[in-house]
Design a protein around this motif. Sequence first.
Motif, PDB file in Angstrom:
ATOM      1  N   LEU A 107      81.264  95.228 256.754  1.00 42.91           N
ATOM      2  CA  LEU A 107      80.944  95.964 255.522  1.00 42.91           C
ATOM      3  C   LEU A 107      79.444  96.275 255.438  1.00 42.91           C
ATOM      4  N   ASP A 108      78.617  95.322 255.875  1.00 39.67           N
ATOM      5  CA  ASP A 108      77.164  95.570 255.864  1.00 39.67           C
ATOM      6  C   ASP A 108      76.812  96.750 256.768  1.00 39.67           C
ATOM      7  N   ARG A 109      77.473  96.828 257.906  1.00 37.10           N
ATOM      8  CA  ARG A 109      77.220  97.932 258.840  1.00 37.10           C
ATOM      9  C   ARG A 109      77.666  99.273 258.223  1.00 37.10           C
ATOM     10  N   VAL A 110      78.805  99.232 257.521  1.00 39.21           N
ATOM     11  CA  VAL A 110      79.293 100.441 256.839  1.00 39.21           C
ATOM     12  C   VAL A 110      78.280 100.868 255.778  1.00 39.21           C
ATOM     13  N   ALA A 111      77.781  99.893 255.012  1.00 37.49           N
ATOM     14  CA  ALA A 111      76.809 100.196 253.960  1.00 37.49           C
ATOM     15  C   ALA A 111      75.569 100.860 254.560  1.00 37.49           C
ATOM     16  N   GLY A 153      74.997 104.646 253.678  1.00 40.04           N
ATOM     17  CA  GLY A 153      74.068 104.649 252.546  1.00 40.04           C
ATOM     18  C   GLY A 153      74.623 104.044 251.268  1.00 40.04           C
ATOM     19  N   HIS A 154      75.426 102.991 251.376  1.00 36.99           N
ATOM     20  CA  HIS A 154      75.924 102.304 250.186  1.00 36.99           C
ATOM     21  C   HIS A 154      75.259 100.933 250.048  1.00 36.99           C
ATOM     22  N   THR A 155      75.453 100.323 248.865  1.00 39.79           N
ATOM     23  CA  THR A 155      75.052  98.932 248.689  1.00 39.79           C
ATOM     24  C   THR A 155      76.257  98.123 248.243  1.00 39.79           C
ATOM     25  N   PHE A 156      76.610  97.126 249.025  1.00 39.72           N
ATOM     26  CA  PHE A 156      77.683  96.204 248.622  1.00 39.72           C
ATOM     27  C   PHE A 156      77.033  94.897 248.188  1.00 39.72           C
ATOM     28  N   ILE A 157      77.331  94.462 246.969  1.00 37.32           N
ATOM     29  CA  ILE A 157      76.777  93.208 246.468  1.00 37.32           C
ATOM     30  C   ILE A 157      77.909  92.177 246.406  1.00 37.32           C
ATOM     31  N   TYR A 158      77.715  91.064 247.113  1.00 40.21           N
ATOM     32  CA  TYR A 158      78.782  90.058 247.198  1.00 40.21           C
ATOM     33  C   TYR A 158      78.552  88.904 246.230  1.00 40.21           C
ATOM     34  N   THR A 159      79.622  88.487 245.560  1.00 42.51           N
ATOM     35  CA  THR A 159      79.578  87.295 244.713  1.00 42.51           C
ATOM     36  C   THR A 159      80.596  86.302 245.246  1.00 42.51           C
ATOM     37  N   ASP A 160      80.168  85.107 245.589  1.00 40.72           N
ATOM     38  CA  ASP A 160      81.102  84.112 246.112  1.00 40.72           C
ATOM     39  C   ASP A 160      81.977  83.528 245.007  1.00 40.72           C
ATOM     40  N   VAL A 161      83.260  83.423 245.294  1.00 34.72           N
ATOM     41  CA  VAL A 161      84.225  82.888 244.330  1.00 34.72           C
ATOM     42  C   VAL A 161      85.001  81.758 245.012  1.00 34.72           C
ATOM     43  N   ASP A 162      85.122  80.623 244.304  1.00 29.11           N
ATOM     44  CA  ASP A 162      85.915  79.507 244.847  1.00 29.11           C
ATOM     45  C   ASP A 162      87.351  79.634 244.365  1.00 29.11           C
ATOM     46  N   MET A 163      88.274  79.611 245.302  1.00 26.06           N
ATOM     47  CA  MET A 163      89.698  79.639 244.938  1.00 26.06           C
ATOM     48  C   MET A 163      90.471  78.951 246.053  1.00 26.06           C
ATOM     49  N   GLY A 164      91.548  78.238 245.674  1.00 22.82           N
ATOM     50  CA  GLY A 164      92.365  77.570 246.679  1.00 22.82           C
ATOM     51  C   GLY A 164      91.971  76.117 246.843  1.00 22.82           C
ATOM     52  N   GLY A 165      92.177  75.580 248.051  1.00 19.99           N
ATOM     53  CA  GLY A 165      91.916  74.167 248.303  1.00 19.99           C
ATOM     54  C   GLY A 165      90.475  73.794 248.051  1.00 19.99           C
TER      55      GLY A 165
END
Length: 356
Positions: free
Chosen positions: A25-29, A33-45
């Motif tokens: 995704l970073d390479r695509v951005a 010419g996009h910006t992807f901002i990631y937020t970590d989410v805890d889910m599951g075990g």
Amino acid sequence: MNKTIAVIRGDGIGPEIVGQTLRVLDRVAEKFGHTFIYTDVDMGGNAIDKWGEPLPAAMLQKCLDSDSVLLGAVGGPKWDNEPAHRRPEKGLLGLRAGMGLYSNNRPAKLWPQLAAASPLKPSIVENGIDFIVVRELIGGVYFGNHSTEECEGEKKAVDIMAYSEHEIERIGRIGFETARKRRRKLTSVDKANVLDTSRLWRAVMHRLAEEYPDVKYSDMLVDNAAMQIVKDPSQFDVIVTENLFGDILSDEASMITGSIGMIPSSSLGEGSRGLYEPIHGSAPDIAGQNKANPIGTILSAAMMCRYSFDMASEADAIEHAVHTALNEGLRTGDMMADGCRLASCTEMGDAIVTHI
Ligand code: IPM
Ligand code: MG
């Protein structure tokens, strides 16, 4: 464009395959010419370990606040003996319901490079496998009441399967609309010879079929569908079905394409925010060994670009890069074949990033 993505790395191989996908995704951005901002989410075990529950409310909220959600995989033997409400799967079901994701789209497509890995005979495979299972995702027996009680000296367990007309209609429409964008053939799968929910399902589908005269519609009983998928998968374009049948048939469909590690999925509701995840599990047996196939997750990110972000060229670029890596003979362990080169999870990621 700026897009926020909630990232659930999950359990088992989840963090490894998601790690490679974020590089893609970073390479695509960078390229588009996009910006992807990631937020970590805890889910599951991991969330059970950290917070005592599989999907804390604040984590669901982070997903609802994002433009889309990317998920690796959750679950593992470590949490197998947890009570039902504390199992990793409960987090996944809570996320689907909490985000209102009623439509799960699971493509079963044979990558020509992997034809030899299909367990079906070449004479069947050569007719092509390219269909989609549209699975209802937040209704039916998964979300009916579950109970176990003492009854006349023994235990009795009950799971309720319920469907209302509006739940059937909205997923039915997705089935017809999906078929319209493809080869215009829709098979609705039910068990109308036995179940009331299926008889209602069929009645609603027939009503809808009148609105879509351009789509060739048919009904199929689920047991027959299970048989037809291995006998002649080329007959299918779009299958629409209820939650439990879709769970089972989509695993069968993925298997005949050669590697479950290759199959992405999208889950959508109203609006463009979706949940994107590979359909395979967390593979605890190979976790942390850099052996996992990241392609199912990488192709899920491509679906995210296409369906949630309206970025068709970006999605094409990712899918094309996967093709190129496979054409070069690169294979992770799950799909290794004679004459190919064994790649680790990161090497596969490297190759795909390079080809974008
Ligand atoms: C799937 C999985 C889940 C389901 C489990 C993990 C609850 O099998 O996504 O197909 O049954 O929906
Ligand atoms: Mg399943």
